[in-house]
Scaffold this motif. Sequence first.
Motif, PDB file in Angstrom:
ATOM      1  N   GLU A  30       0.815  -1.213   0.000  1.00 12.05           N
ATOM      2  CA  GLU A  30       0.000   0.000   0.000  1.00 12.05           C
ATOM      3  C   GLU A  30       0.850   1.264   0.000  1.00 12.05           C
ATOM      4  O   GLU A  30       0.315   2.371  -0.092  1.00 12.05           O
ATOM      5  CB  GLU A  30      -0.925   0.007   1.227  1.00 12.05           C
ATOM      6  CG  GLU A  30      -1.989  -1.083   1.234  1.00 12.05           C
ATOM      7  CD  GLU A  30      -3.046  -0.849   0.166  1.00 12.05           C
ATOM      8  OE1 GLU A  30      -3.314   0.331  -0.160  1.00 12.05           O
ATOM      9  OE2 GLU A  30      -3.603  -1.849  -0.340  1.00 12.05           O
ATOM     10  N   GLY A  31       2.155   1.111   0.131  1.00 17.13           N
ATOM     11  CA  GLY A  31       3.035   2.282   0.175  1.00 17.13           C
ATOM     12  C   GLY A  31       2.891   3.072   1.454  1.00 17.13           C
ATOM     13  O   GLY A  31       3.027   4.303   1.449  1.00 17.13           O
ATOM     14  N   LEU A  32       2.677   2.370   2.567  1.00 16.13           N
ATOM     15  CA  LEU A  32       2.431   3.039   3.845  1.00 16.13           C
ATOM     16  C   LEU A  32       3.569   2.894   4.842  1.00 16.13           C
ATOM     17  O   LEU A  32       3.508   3.480   5.923  1.00 16.13           O
ATOM     18  CB  LEU A  32       1.145   2.484   4.475  1.00 16.13           C
ATOM     19  CG  LEU A  32      -0.165   2.838   3.766  1.00 16.13           C
ATOM     20  CD1 LEU A  32      -1.325   2.057   4.384  1.00 16.13           C
ATOM     21  CD2 LEU A  32      -0.422   4.334   3.847  1.00 16.13           C
ATOM     22  N   LEU A  33       4.603   2.126   4.515  1.00 16.28           N
ATOM     23  CA  LEU A  33       5.618   1.830   5.516  1.00 16.28           C
ATOM     24  C   LEU A  33       6.988   1.659   4.872  1.00 16.28           C
ATOM     25  O   LEU A  33       7.133   0.964   3.864  1.00 16.28           O
ATOM     26  CB  LEU A  33       5.261   0.542   6.274  1.00 16.28           C
ATOM     27  CG  LEU A  33       6.262   0.033   7.314  1.00 16.28           C
ATOM     28  CD1 LEU A  33       6.385   1.005   8.478  1.00 16.28           C
ATOM     29  CD2 LEU A  33       5.849  -1.360   7.814  1.00 16.28           C
ATOM     30  N   VAL A  34       7.976   2.318   5.474  1.00 15.58           N
ATOM     31  CA  VAL A  34       9.395   2.057   5.206  1.00 15.58           C
ATOM     32  C   VAL A  34       9.985   1.551   6.516  1.00 15.58           C
ATOM     33  O   VAL A  34       9.888   2.228   7.543  1.00 15.58           O
ATOM     34  CB  VAL A  34      10.126   3.327   4.733  1.00 15.58           C
ATOM     35  CG1 VAL A  34      11.630   3.088   4.660  1.00 15.58           C
ATOM     36  CG2 VAL A  34       9.593   3.793   3.386  1.00 15.58           C
ATOM     37  N   LEU A  35      10.571   0.376   6.485  1.00 16.95           N
ATOM     38  CA  LEU A  35      11.046  -0.277   7.713  1.00 16.95           C
ATOM     39  C   LEU A  35      12.537  -0.567   7.588  1.00 16.95           C
ATOM     40  O   LEU A  35      12.978  -1.210   6.635  1.00 16.95           O
ATOM     41  CB  LEU A  35      10.267  -1.575   7.946  1.00 16.95           C
ATOM     42  CG  LEU A  35      10.599  -2.388   9.184  1.00 16.95           C
ATOM     43  CD1 LEU A  35      10.293  -1.601  10.448  1.00 16.95           C
ATOM     44  CD2 LEU A  35       9.819  -3.700   9.177  1.00 16.95           C
ATOM     45  N   VAL A  36      13.311  -0.066   8.551  1.00 17.31           N
ATOM     46  CA  VAL A  36      14.762  -0.292   8.573  1.00 17.31           C
ATOM     47  C   VAL A  36      15.121  -0.794   9.963  1.00 17.31           C
ATOM     48  O   VAL A  36      15.131  -0.028  10.925  1.00 17.31           O
ATOM     49  CB  VAL A  36      15.539   1.011   8.262  1.00 17.31           C
ATOM     50  CG1 VAL A  36      17.044   0.726   8.212  1.00 17.31           C
ATOM     51  CG2 VAL A  36      15.075   1.625   6.947  1.00 17.31           C
ATOM     52  N   TRP A  37      15.388  -2.103  10.078  1.00 19.19           N
ATOM     53  CA  TRP A  37      15.754  -2.623  11.388  1.00 19.19           C
ATOM     54  C   TRP A  37      16.926  -3.600  11.257  1.00 19.19           C
ATOM     55  O   TRP A  37      17.475  -3.785  10.178  1.00 19.19           O
ATOM     56  CB  TRP A  37      14.571  -3.213  12.128  1.00 19.19           C
ATOM     57  CG  TRP A  37      13.847  -4.363  11.492  1.00 19.19           C
ATOM     58  CD1 TRP A  37      14.266  -5.098  10.409  1.00 19.19           C
ATOM     59  CD2 TRP A  37      12.600  -4.916  11.889  1.00 19.19           C
ATOM     60  NE1 TRP A  37      13.349  -6.061  10.123  1.00 19.19           N
ATOM     61  CE2 TRP A  37      12.318  -5.988  11.015  1.00 19.19           C
ATOM     62  CE3 TRP A  37      11.693  -4.635  12.899  1.00 19.19           C
ATOM     63  CZ2 TRP A  37      11.162  -6.768  11.130  1.00 19.19           C
ATOM     64  CZ3 TRP A  37      10.542  -5.404  13.012  1.00 19.19           C
ATOM     65  CH2 TRP A  37      10.277  -6.446  12.131  1.00 19.19           C
ATOM     66  N   GLY A  38      17.331  -4.215  12.387  1.00 19.11           N
ATOM     67  CA  GLY A  38      18.533  -5.024  12.396  1.00 19.11           C
ATOM     68  C   GLY A  38      19.790  -4.178  12.329  1.00 19.11           C
ATOM     69  O   GLY A  38      20.834  -4.611  11.831  1.00 19.11           O
ATOM     70  N   MET A  39      19.716  -2.962  12.841  1.00 21.78           N
ATOM     71  CA  MET A  39      20.821  -2.014  12.754  1.00 21.78           C
ATOM     72  C   MET A  39      21.764  -2.137  13.942  1.00 21.78           C
ATOM     73  O   MET A  39      21.401  -2.680  14.988  1.00 21.78           O
ATOM     74  CB  MET A  39      20.269  -0.577  12.702  1.00 21.78           C
ATOM     75  CG  MET A  39      19.380  -0.305  11.495  1.00 21.78           C
ATOM     76  SD  MET A  39      18.409   1.210  11.694  1.00 21.78           S
ATOM     77  CE  MET A  39      19.710   2.422  11.863  1.00 21.78           C
ATOM     78  N   ILE A  40      22.976  -1.630  13.771  1.00 26.24           N
ATOM     79  CA  ILE A  40      23.896  -1.495  14.896  1.00 26.24           C
ATOM     80  C   ILE A  40      23.359  -0.410  15.824  1.00 26.24           C
ATOM     81  O   ILE A  40      23.142   0.720  15.382  1.00 26.24           O
ATOM     82  CB  ILE A  40      25.303  -1.108  14.400  1.00 26.24           C
ATOM     83  CG1 ILE A  40      25.868  -2.197  13.493  1.00 26.24           C
ATOM     84  CG2 ILE A  40      26.245  -0.838  15.580  1.00 26.24           C
ATOM     85  CD1 ILE A  40      27.152  -1.801  12.806  1.00 26.24           C
ATOM     86  N   PRO A  41      23.080  -0.718  17.089  1.00 22.71           N
ATOM     87  CA  PRO A  41      22.552   0.312  18.001  1.00 22.71           C
ATOM     88  C   PRO A  41      23.539   1.450  18.184  1.00 22.71           C
ATOM     89  O   PRO A  41      24.655   1.253  18.635  1.00 22.71           O
ATOM     90  CB  PRO A  41      22.326  -0.454  19.308  1.00 22.71           C
ATOM     91  CG  PRO A  41      22.212  -1.885  18.905  1.00 22.71           C
ATOM     92  CD  PRO A  41      23.145  -2.036  17.731  1.00 22.71           C
ATOM     93  N   TRP A  42      23.156   2.632  17.771  1.00 25.85           N
ATOM     94  CA  TRP A  42      23.967   3.819  17.987  1.00 25.85           C
ATOM     95  C   TRP A  42      23.161   5.030  17.541  1.00 25.85           C
ATOM     96  O   TRP A  42      21.939   4.955  17.410  1.00 25.85           O
ATOM     97  CB  TRP A  42      25.321   3.718  17.254  1.00 25.85           C
ATOM     98  CG  TRP A  42      26.273   4.826  17.641  1.00 25.85           C
ATOM     99  CD1 TRP A  42      26.854   5.717  16.823  1.00 25.85           C
ATOM    100  CD2 TRP A  42      26.691   5.186  18.969  1.00 25.85           C
ATOM    101  NE1 TRP A  42      27.624   6.612  17.527  1.00 25.85           N
ATOM    102  CE2 TRP A  42      27.530   6.304  18.856  1.00 25.85           C
ATOM    103  CE3 TRP A  42      26.423   4.666  20.233  1.00 25.85           C
ATOM    104  CZ2 TRP A  42      28.123   6.919  19.959  1.00 25.85           C
ATOM    105  CZ3 TRP A  42      27.010   5.287  21.324  1.00 25.85           C
ATOM    106  CH2 TRP A  42      27.858   6.387  21.177  1.00 25.85           C
ATOM    107  N   GLN A  43      23.858   6.147  17.326  1.00 26.23           N
ATOM    108  CA  GLN A  43      23.216   7.398  16.915  1.00 26.23           C
ATOM    109  C   GLN A  43      23.288   7.507  15.388  1.00 26.23           C
ATOM    110  O   GLN A  43      24.337   7.259  14.797  1.00 26.23           O
ATOM    111  CB  GLN A  43      23.900   8.605  17.549  1.00 26.23           C
ATOM    112  CG  GLN A  43      24.261   8.450  19.017  1.00 26.23           C
ATOM    113  CD  GLN A  43      23.080   8.091  19.889  1.00 26.23           C
ATOM    114  OE1 GLN A  43      21.998   8.630  19.710  1.00 26.23           O
ATOM    115  NE2 GLN A  43      23.285   7.180  20.827  1.00 26.23           N
TER     116      GLN A  43
END
Length: 208
Positions: free
Chosen positions: A107-120
Amino acid sequence: MGRYVLVVDVHLDVPLKASGHIPEHVKPLLQYSEIFNFNIRLESEILSTPSYNEVGHPIYEGYGQLGFFIADLDKMDDYMRLRLGHNRLNLKDALCETEIANELFGEGLLVLVWGMIPWQYYVYGLDSPKDIAVVPSLNNPQFQGSYKFRSDIKRPSVVPGEFLLNWPECLSLDLPKVALEGEGEQVAVQVHVIGFHVVGGALARISQ
Protein backbone atom coordinates in the motif's frame (compact mmCIF):
# COMPACT_ATOMS: atom_id res chain seq x y z
CA MET A 1 37.59 33.19 -13.19
CA GLY A 2 34.10 33.38 -11.68
CA ARG A 3 32.95 34.37 -8.22
CA TYR A 4 32.84 32.05 -5.23
CA VAL A 5 31.28 32.11 -1.77
CA LEU A 6 32.88 30.64 1.37
CA VAL A 7 30.22 29.19 3.68
CA VAL A 8 30.93 27.93 7.22
CA ASP A 9 28.26 26.18 9.30
CA VAL A 10 28.94 25.25 12.93
CA HIS A 11 26.48 23.36 15.12
CA LEU A 12 26.31 20.83 17.95
CA ASP A 13 24.14 17.78 17.30
CA VAL A 14 22.53 16.06 20.29
CA PRO A 15 20.17 13.06 19.94
CA LEU A 16 16.51 13.99 20.25
CA LYS A 17 16.09 11.55 23.13
CA ALA A 18 18.45 13.72 25.16
CA SER A 19 15.83 16.49 25.17
CA GLY A 20 13.45 14.30 27.18
CA HIS A 21 13.74 12.74 30.63
CA ILE A 22 17.21 11.27 31.10
CA PRO A 23 18.15 9.24 34.22
CA GLU A 24 20.96 10.84 36.22
CA HIS A 25 23.31 7.87 35.70
CA VAL A 26 22.95 8.20 31.92
CA LYS A 27 23.61 11.96 31.65
CA PRO A 28 27.43 11.71 31.88
CA LEU A 29 27.36 9.36 28.85
CA LEU A 30 25.58 11.86 26.61
CA GLN A 31 28.89 13.48 25.69
CA TYR A 32 29.72 10.38 23.64
CA SER A 33 26.69 10.89 21.42
CA GLU A 34 27.19 14.61 20.88
CA ILE A 35 28.74 15.60 17.56
CA PHE A 36 30.24 19.02 16.91
CA ASN A 37 29.89 19.65 13.17
CA PHE A 38 31.88 22.03 11.02
CA ASN A 39 30.72 22.31 7.41
CA ILE A 40 33.07 24.38 5.26
CA ARG A 41 32.19 24.86 1.60
CA LEU A 42 33.52 26.90 -1.28
CA GLU A 43 30.64 27.35 -3.71
CA SER A 44 30.22 28.94 -7.08
CA GLU A 45 27.59 31.67 -7.12
CA ILE A 46 25.90 29.61 -9.83
CA LEU A 47 25.39 26.20 -8.23
CA SER A 48 24.86 23.07 -10.29
CA THR A 49 24.18 20.92 -7.21
CA PRO A 50 22.15 21.58 -4.05
CA SER A 51 23.87 23.10 -1.05
CA TYR A 52 23.81 21.59 2.45
CA ASN A 53 21.28 24.20 3.55
CA GLU A 54 18.97 23.34 0.66
CA VAL A 55 19.00 19.68 1.68
CA GLY A 56 18.05 20.71 5.20
CA HIS A 57 19.24 19.72 8.65
CA PRO A 58 18.88 15.97 9.31
CA ILE A 59 17.20 14.15 12.15
CA TYR A 60 19.80 13.01 14.70
CA GLU A 61 18.58 10.26 16.99
CA GLY A 62 19.60 7.06 18.75
CA TYR A 63 18.17 3.78 17.41
CA GLY A 64 18.48 0.22 18.71
CA GLN A 65 18.34 -3.14 16.94
CA LEU A 66 14.74 -2.47 15.93
CA GLY A 67 16.01 0.52 13.97
CA PHE A 68 13.30 2.91 12.83
CA PHE A 69 10.31 3.08 10.55
CA ILE A 70 8.93 5.87 8.38
CA ALA A 71 5.21 6.37 7.94
CA ASP A 72 2.32 8.78 7.92
CA LEU A 73 1.12 7.52 11.29
CA ASP A 74 -2.53 8.50 10.84
CA LYS A 75 -2.80 6.78 7.45
CA MET A 76 -0.98 3.73 8.75
CA ASP A 77 -3.23 3.56 11.83
CA ASP A 78 -6.35 3.79 9.67
CA TYR A 79 -5.15 0.77 7.70
CA MET A 80 -4.16 -1.14 10.83
CA ARG A 81 -7.58 -0.56 12.39
CA LEU A 82 -9.26 -1.79 9.21
CA ARG A 83 -7.18 -4.97 9.10
CA LEU A 84 -6.44 -5.79 12.74
CA GLY A 85 -9.02 -3.88 14.76
CA HIS A 86 -8.67 -1.22 17.42
CA ASN A 87 -6.68 -3.21 19.98
CA ARG A 88 -3.16 -2.43 21.11
CA LEU A 89 -0.72 -4.95 19.72
CA ASN A 90 2.89 -5.94 19.35
CA LEU A 91 3.32 -4.83 15.76
CA LYS A 92 6.85 -6.25 15.60
CA ASP A 93 5.46 -9.76 16.07
CA ALA A 94 2.60 -9.06 13.65
CA LEU A 95 5.05 -7.89 10.97
CA CYS A 96 7.05 -11.11 11.36
CA GLU A 97 4.22 -13.62 11.77
CA THR A 98 1.44 -12.34 9.49
CA GLU A 99 1.06 -10.83 6.02
CA ILE A 100 0.49 -7.32 7.39
CA ALA A 101 4.05 -6.26 6.54
CA ASN A 102 3.61 -7.17 2.86
CA GLU A 103 0.24 -5.41 2.85
CA LEU A 104 1.68 -2.19 4.30
CA PHE A 105 4.59 -2.30 1.85
CA GLY A 106 2.17 -2.95 -1.01
CA GLU A 107 0.00 0.00 0.00
CA GLY A 108 3.03 2.28 0.17
CA LEU A 109 2.43 3.04 3.85
CA LEU A 110 5.62 1.83 5.52
CA VAL A 111 9.39 2.06 5.21
CA LEU A 112 11.05 -0.28 7.71
CA VAL A 113 14.76 -0.29 8.57
CA TRP A 114 15.75 -2.62 11.39
CA GLY A 115 18.53 -5.02 12.40
CA MET A 116 20.82 -2.01 12.75
CA ILE A 117 23.90 -1.50 14.90
CA PRO A 118 22.55 0.31 18.00
CA TRP A 119 23.97 3.82 17.99
CA GLN A 120 23.22 7.40 16.92
CA TYR A 121 22.11 7.97 13.32
CA TYR A 122 21.55 10.92 11.02
CA VAL A 123 18.46 10.59 8.84
CA TYR A 124 18.44 12.76 5.71
CA GLY A 125 15.51 13.21 3.34
CA LEU A 126 16.91 13.76 -0.16
CA ASP A 127 14.94 14.65 -3.27
CA SER A 128 17.16 12.90 -5.81
CA PRO A 129 20.35 10.79 -6.07
CA LYS A 130 22.47 13.85 -6.93
CA ASP A 131 21.87 15.23 -3.41
CA ILE A 132 24.34 12.67 -2.10
CA ALA A 133 27.06 15.14 -3.09
CA VAL A 134 26.27 17.35 -0.09
CA VAL A 135 25.91 14.79 2.74
CA PRO A 136 28.48 12.41 4.30
CA SER A 137 28.37 8.96 2.69
CA LEU A 138 30.37 5.89 1.72
CA ASN A 139 30.90 4.31 -1.69
CA ASN A 140 29.44 1.05 -0.39
CA PRO A 141 26.60 1.46 2.15
CA GLN A 142 26.04 -1.34 4.67
CA PHE A 143 22.36 -1.57 3.71
CA GLN A 144 20.27 -0.36 0.81
CA GLY A 145 16.77 -1.07 -0.33
CA SER A 146 13.83 0.34 -2.26
CA TYR A 147 10.28 0.71 -0.97
CA LYS A 148 6.98 1.65 -2.53
CA PHE A 149 5.75 4.79 -0.79
CA ARG A 150 2.67 6.86 -1.52
CA SER A 151 3.51 10.00 -3.46
CA ASP A 152 0.98 12.08 -1.49
CA ILE A 153 2.94 11.51 1.75
CA LYS A 154 5.55 14.26 1.80
CA ARG A 155 6.24 14.69 5.56
CA PRO A 156 6.18 11.24 7.19
CA SER A 157 7.28 10.63 10.76
CA VAL A 158 10.55 8.87 11.63
CA VAL A 159 9.77 6.56 14.56
CA PRO A 160 12.18 4.50 16.73
CA GLY A 161 11.49 0.82 16.17
CA GLU A 162 10.77 0.06 19.82
CA PHE A 163 7.38 1.73 19.37
CA LEU A 164 6.40 -1.26 17.22
CA LEU A 165 6.17 -3.22 20.47
CA ASN A 166 3.16 -1.23 21.68
CA TRP A 167 1.23 0.03 18.68
CA PRO A 168 -0.35 2.64 18.43
CA GLU A 169 1.31 4.39 21.40
CA CYS A 170 3.51 6.48 19.10
CA LEU A 171 0.50 8.32 17.63
CA SER A 172 0.30 10.52 20.71
CA LEU A 173 3.94 11.66 20.46
CA ASP A 174 5.47 14.65 18.72
CA LEU A 175 7.89 12.74 16.50
CA PRO A 176 10.33 14.24 13.98
CA LYS A 177 9.34 14.29 10.32
CA VAL A 178 11.47 13.90 7.23
CA ALA A 179 10.78 15.76 3.97
CA LEU A 180 10.34 13.52 0.91
CA GLU A 181 9.62 15.93 -1.92
CA GLY A 182 10.80 13.78 -4.82
CA GLU A 183 8.64 12.45 -7.65
CA GLY A 184 7.14 8.99 -7.99
CA GLU A 185 6.21 6.25 -5.52
CA GLN A 186 9.62 4.73 -4.76
CA VAL A 187 11.83 5.58 -1.78
CA ALA A 188 15.46 4.45 -1.80
CA VAL A 189 17.05 3.87 1.61
CA GLN A 190 20.75 3.56 2.30
CA VAL A 191 22.43 3.11 5.69
CA HIS A 192 26.06 4.20 6.00
CA VAL A 193 28.01 3.32 9.17
CA ILE A 194 31.08 5.50 9.69
CA GLY A 195 33.78 5.22 12.36
CA PHE A 196 34.90 8.27 14.34
CA HIS A 197 38.06 8.83 16.35
CA VAL A 198 36.72 7.95 19.80
CA VAL A 199 33.36 6.22 19.51
CA GLY A 200 31.38 4.69 16.66
CA GLY A 201 28.92 6.74 14.67
CA ALA A 202 26.51 6.22 11.85
CA LEU A 203 24.56 7.96 9.14
CA ALA A 204 21.31 7.07 7.44
CA ARG A 205 20.49 8.62 4.11
CA ILE A 206 17.04 8.47 2.54
CA SER A 207 16.12 9.59 -0.95
CA GLN A 208 12.92 9.58 -2.98
